[in-house]
Design an enzyme around this catalytic site. Structure first.
Site, PDB file in Angstrom:
ATOM      1  N   HIS A  55       1.040  -1.686  -0.408  1.00 42.37           N
ATOM      2  CA  HIS A  55       0.235   0.312  -0.865  1.00 42.37           C
ATOM      3  C   HIS A  55       0.702   1.374  -0.163  1.00 42.37           C
ATOM      4  O   HIS A  55       0.560   2.109   0.516  1.00 42.37           O
ATOM      5  CB  HIS A  55      -1.262   0.104   1.203  1.00 42.37           C
ATOM      6  N   TYR A 325       3.344  -5.049  10.756  1.00 41.45           N
ATOM      7  CA  TYR A 325       3.674  -3.779  10.637  1.00 41.45           C
ATOM      8  C   TYR A 325       4.172  -3.172  11.215  1.00 41.45           C
ATOM      9  O   TYR A 325       4.982  -2.010  10.387  1.00 41.45           O
ATOM     10  CB  TYR A 325       2.226  -3.320  10.755  1.00 41.45           C
TER      11      TYR A 325
END
EC number: 1.11.1.-
Length: 336
Positions: A55, A325
């Protein structure tokens, strides 16, 4: 060929919306490490130093969220106090190519950071598709391996991709959905789904299983085949900025209330549409801007950052995302 590898876009239906990267933490279920996943992401898309590994291409926005009285009956979270909660948002395209065309038939993401009282935070990291393409981390790792660019063509080997789909049944529902998917003409014309099952906990400690989605006030739309061919490589960011200049952009947050037997830990399986639906709040975004140097750029939108009153399920994909993450974030901060 290295230059070609950095310009790959996200193939339709292939690892749609993979949101996890990084760290050496392994899940006992299949011993896949997030470090393995980030390595494969880098092999597929290349590395843009200092940027997200997935992303990568995105846009920031700012606004607020106001919960409904009905929401407080399911969750004691301060998110649903009925008072305005400041929000930092980021919209994005799936994949690690910062120059991916905005007409690519890939998922769009909406990540939200809610700033609650007493320095509390609530994150929601969503996709504009209702299901995920893997029930276990092993599936999306294997899919990334299948997506490695062939040195001769700079593109994935179609036979390896077919073999992957045939050998991983949990990837097939999303692959079928993406085959007929056309992306929206604007981030403002898409619904966004939490994908996973979450727990709402009320003031009496009663737990309700829910899945959430954000439904756009501007309506859901898809690009036509002709528009996909005619549009320029970059239009989503400018359209979002221009739309915010015309007035607030709003999404209503709805929850589906789970019933016994609904899948709790498998994001590849949708819940029946007959489940009870409750409107729990409205997101209002007042401004949008390029991400460079703005508030959303440096946020690690870890979906397990949750305030009291909302808790995760035992979904292995959801649990895998948090340590992943963290490593992606560490790489960005160190300029890797």
């Amino acid at each position: 060929m290295k230059r070609q590898m950095k310009r790959l876009t996200w193939p339709s239906g292939l690892l749609a919306g993979l949101l996890a990267l990084g760290t050496q933490t392994a899940l006992a279920t299949d011993q896949v490490t997030a470090d393995q996943v980030v390595g494969e992401m880098e092999r597929v898309f290349g590395v843009t130093k200092g940027e997200r590994r997935n992303h990568t291409k995105g846009t920031c926005a700012l606004g607020e969220f106001v919960g409904t009285p009905e929401a407080a009956g399911y969750s004691r979270s301060a998110l649903f106090s009925g008072k305005a909660v400041p929000v930092i948002a980021r919209f994005s395209l799936a994949g690690g190519n910062p120059k991916a065309p905005d007409s690519a038939k890939s998922p769009r993401g909406m990540a939200l950071e809610f700033k609650l009282p007493a320095n509390g935070l609530q994150h929601m990291t969503m996709l504009n598709i209702p299901i995920f393409g893997a029930a276990q981390p092993r599936t999306f790792l294997d899919q990334l391996v299948a997506m490695r660019p062939d040195p001769q063509t700079g593109k994935p080997d179609p036979e390896k991709l077919k073999a992957f789909v045939a050998s991983h049944p949990d990837s097939q529902a999303l692959a079928q959905l993406m085959a007929s998917y056309n992306p929206p003409p604007s981030y403002a014309n898409s619904a966004y789904f939490g994908i996973h099952t979450f727990k709402f906990i009320d003031r009496d400690n009663k737990t309700t299983l829910v899945r959430w989605r954000f439904v756009p006030e501007d309506g859901e739309k898809q690009l036509s085949a002709a528009e996909l061919q005619a549009l320029p490589a970059d239009f989503l960011e400018q359209r979002l900025i221009e739309r915010s200049q015309q007035g607030p952009i709003r999404w209503d947050m709805w929850i589906s209330v789970g019933e016994p037997g609904d899948p709790e830990d498998n994001p590849t399986l949708a819940w029946p549409q007959s489940r009870k639906q409750v409107k729990v709040g409205t997101l209002t975004l007042a401004s949008a801007m390029p991400q460079q140097g703005t508030e959303c750029e440096k946020i690690n939108f870890d979906p397990l950052v949750m305030a009291d009153g909302i808790a995760p399920s035992n979904d292995p994909i959801l649990l895998f995302r948090s340590p992943a993450y963290a490593t992606s974030f560490g790489k960005r901060l160190s300029g890797q």
